[in-house]
Design a protein around this motif. Structure first.
Motif, mmCIF file in Angstrom:
data_model
loop_
_atom_site.group_PDB
_atom_site.id
_atom_site.type_symbol
_atom_site.label_atom_id
_atom_site.label_comp_id
_atom_site.label_asym_id
_atom_site.label_seq_id
_atom_site.Cartn_x
_atom_site.Cartn_y
_atom_site.Cartn_z
ATOM 1 N N MET A 182 -27.584 11.249 21.459
ATOM 2 C CA MET A 182 -26.214 11.579 21.812
ATOM 3 C C MET A 182 -25.016 11.066 21.019
ATOM 4 O O MET A 182 -24.152 11.893 20.535
ATOM 5 C CB MET A 182 -26.041 11.191 23.300
ATOM 6 C CG MET A 182 -24.636 11.464 23.853
ATOM 7 S SD MET A 182 -24.204 10.434 25.308
ATOM 8 C CE MET A 182 -23.879 8.850 24.832
ATOM 9 N N TRP A 183 -24.931 9.929 20.295
ATOM 10 C CA TRP A 183 -24.006 9.281 19.698
ATOM 11 C C TRP A 183 -23.826 9.972 18.447
ATOM 12 O O TRP A 183 -22.969 10.091 17.760
ATOM 13 C CB TRP A 183 -24.071 7.677 19.718
ATOM 14 C CG TRP A 183 -23.630 7.281 20.921
ATOM 15 C CD1 TRP A 183 -24.359 6.405 21.998
ATOM 16 C CD2 TRP A 183 -22.182 7.086 21.619
ATOM 17 N NE1 TRP A 183 -23.613 5.857 22.914
ATOM 18 C CE2 TRP A 183 -22.226 6.552 22.770
ATOM 19 C CE3 TRP A 183 -21.194 7.651 21.119
ATOM 20 C CZ2 TRP A 183 -21.274 6.270 23.602
ATOM 21 C CZ3 TRP A 183 -19.896 7.654 21.978
ATOM 22 C CH2 TRP A 183 -19.923 6.958 23.053
ATOM 23 N N VAL A 184 -25.178 10.277 17.760
ATOM 24 C CA VAL A 184 -25.139 10.899 16.446
ATOM 25 C C VAL A 184 -24.773 12.334 16.343
ATOM 26 O O VAL A 184 -23.925 12.686 15.789
ATOM 27 C CB VAL A 184 -26.642 10.893 16.111
ATOM 28 C CG1 VAL A 184 -26.804 11.741 14.897
ATOM 29 C CG2 VAL A 184 -27.064 9.437 15.842
ATOM 30 N N CYS A 185 -24.925 12.920 17.658
ATOM 31 C CA CYS A 185 -24.498 14.323 17.829
ATOM 32 C C CYS A 185 -23.003 14.250 17.822
ATOM 33 O O CYS A 185 -22.160 15.113 17.161
ATOM 34 C CB CYS A 185 -25.274 15.057 18.992
ATOM 35 S SG CYS A 185 -26.908 15.403 18.673
ATOM 36 N N LEU A 186 -22.479 13.445 18.818
ATOM 37 C CA LEU A 186 -21.102 13.350 18.873
ATOM 38 C C LEU A 186 -20.367 12.839 17.740
ATOM 39 O O LEU A 186 -19.010 13.208 17.329
ATOM 40 C CB LEU A 186 -20.535 12.356 20.146
ATOM 41 C CG LEU A 186 -21.231 12.896 21.297
ATOM 42 C CD1 LEU A 186 -20.972 11.707 22.581
ATOM 43 C CD2 LEU A 186 -20.325 14.144 21.797
ATOM 44 N N ALA A 187 -20.966 11.866 16.950
ATOM 45 C CA ALA A 187 -20.381 11.686 15.697
ATOM 46 C C ALA A 187 -20.233 12.705 14.765
ATOM 47 O O ALA A 187 -19.241 12.908 13.740
ATOM 48 C CB ALA A 187 -21.214 10.395 15.000
ATOM 49 N N VAL A 188 -21.500 13.494 14.593
ATOM 50 C CA VAL A 188 -21.353 14.568 13.698
ATOM 51 C C VAL A 188 -20.245 15.634 14.069
ATOM 52 O O VAL A 188 -19.411 16.096 13.209
ATOM 53 C CB VAL A 188 -22.640 15.084 13.725
ATOM 54 C CG1 VAL A 188 -22.673 16.660 12.893
ATOM 55 C CG2 VAL A 188 -23.687 14.405 13.142
ATOM 56 N N ALA A 224 -25.126 20.459 17.351
ATOM 57 C CA ALA A 224 -24.975 18.983 17.658
ATOM 58 C C ALA A 224 -23.946 18.573 18.543
ATOM 59 O O ALA A 224 -24.065 17.775 19.361
ATOM 60 C CB ALA A 224 -24.873 18.338 16.204
ATOM 61 N N GLY A 225 -22.570 19.311 18.095
ATOM 62 C CA GLY A 225 -21.569 19.062 19.109
ATOM 63 C C GLY A 225 -21.770 19.547 20.508
ATOM 64 O O GLY A 225 -21.438 18.914 21.425
ATOM 65 N N ILE A 226 -22.637 20.725 20.721
ATOM 66 C CA ILE A 226 -22.802 20.975 22.019
ATOM 67 C C ILE A 226 -23.845 20.164 22.584
ATOM 68 O O ILE A 226 -23.570 19.846 23.885
ATOM 69 C CB ILE A 226 -23.304 22.798 21.953
ATOM 70 C CG1 ILE A 226 -22.268 23.528 21.646
ATOM 71 C CG2 ILE A 226 -23.769 23.148 23.310
ATOM 72 C CD1 ILE A 226 -22.718 24.869 21.561
#
Length: 333
Positions: A182-188, A224-226
């Motif tokens: 989750m944090w990786v996707c939000l960071a990207v 990733a953002g979604i």
């Protein structure tokens, strides 16, 4: 779903609250709101289409006749009604002009949904995980096509049918739902949004100004953002642990009535902008909140007034119309 969809609708209303005053009167908004619009540009409509696709399974469970009649009532009918309302609000009066009826304004979203639902029963026959071919093929088809409606139809169709694929995969997706991912996707997603904003403000190479956030090679970033957004909301609401905690009920309400808010907001903002122009008001500090909060107020009022048949008929074809009057309306989004 209601929270995420409500947030996406708010972002659409905010976008048009800045775009309409600019289109009609050349009123430019401040950097901050433009940055917000740019940051969420890759995810705003993609997320709405994906969530609409999640509901496709429920619609497909109905008999074919009921399925298509519901889409006529909840998509084709409001599309025609609000096309007339929108065009008259913008000053177009020639109903005989074919240009009048094509999706050249905010109703392209409804038009695209109708197209996806029209072919969905045929595509849904593809079994199991093989259905992944559908969104993949649509995304790939959008690449060589010049920018325009058909390219967008393919691109967003990928997200719509990806939503249906997510339902098919079901619990298999939950294996990947970790806090780390989750944090990786939000960071990207955050880094990508910052990159777009930097380009618009001229802090990076000039080629990134007005950057096209819908380029196919950036699709993994958008996904990733979604995914990060969905995982974060699931944790906040307790859905990740099979619990349910009410959060921001007003936003859930917007999500549940997303079609009403989507249909109402644009002509309302055009109407408000025309009033401000006639009054000689060109200050964005007035036009932006007037368009944003004014559109939401009218949409909330429309939701409340739907208890009256004449108002409800603006959004769903009345039940007494047509030979299948007993069909229960389905939400298109």
């Amino acid at each position: 779903m209601d929270l995420i969809r409500g947030g996406a609708i708010l972002l659409v209303v905010l976008l048009h609250a800045t775009a309409i005053p600019w289109m009609f009167a050349g009123i430019t908004s401040g950097h901050v709101v433009n940055d917000v619009n740019s940051f969420f540009a890759p995810y705003r409509m993609s997320l709405l289409f994906l969530l609409s696709g999640v509901l496709l399974t429920r619609s497909l469970a109905k008999p074919p006749g009921t399925y298509y009649w519901n889409k006529v009532r909840t998509l084709i009918w409001p599309y025609l009604v609000w096309m007339v309302i929108g065009m008259l609000t913008e000053g177009y009066t020639d109903l005989r002009d074919p240009f009048f009826w094509i999706p050249n304004n905010w109703l392209w979203f409804i038009f695209f949904l109708a197209a996806y639902y029209a072919v969905a029963p045929l595509l849904a026959r593809i079994p199991g995980t093989w259905f992944a071919v559908v969104p993949a093929a649509l995304w790939l088809a959008s690449w060589p096509i010049p920018d325009g409606d058909f390219s967008n139809l393919c691109y967003y169709g990928g997200f719509f049918f990806a939503g249906h694929l997510c339902v098919r995969l079901g619990s298999r997706l939950s294996r990947f739902e970790t806090r780390t991912l989750m944090w990786v996707c939000l960071a990207v997603a955050t880094g990508f949004g910052a990159f777009i904003i930097a380009g618009n403000r001229g802090y990076t190479n000039a080629m990134t100004a007005g950057f096209d956030a819908h380029r196919l090679e950036l699709l993994p970033v958008v996904i990733a953002g979604i995914a990060g957004t969905v995982m974060a909301v699931r944790r906040v609401t307790g859905a990740h642990e099979a619990q349910s905690h009410d959060r921001a009920k007003w936003l859930q309400y917007i999500g549940r009535n997303s079609v009403v808010f989507y249909l109402v907001h644009f002509p309302t903002q055009v109407w408000i902008t025309n009033i401000l122009i006639n009054l000689g008001v060109t200050n964005p500090n007035i036009s932006l909140p007037a368009c944003f909060f004014g559109a939401l107020a009218v949409a909330f009022l429309a939701c409340w007034l739907r208890r009256f048949r004449v108002v409800d008929a603006l959004f769903v074809l009345p039940r007494f119309a047509g030979r299948q009057a007993s069909v229960t309306p389905a939400s298109p989004a």
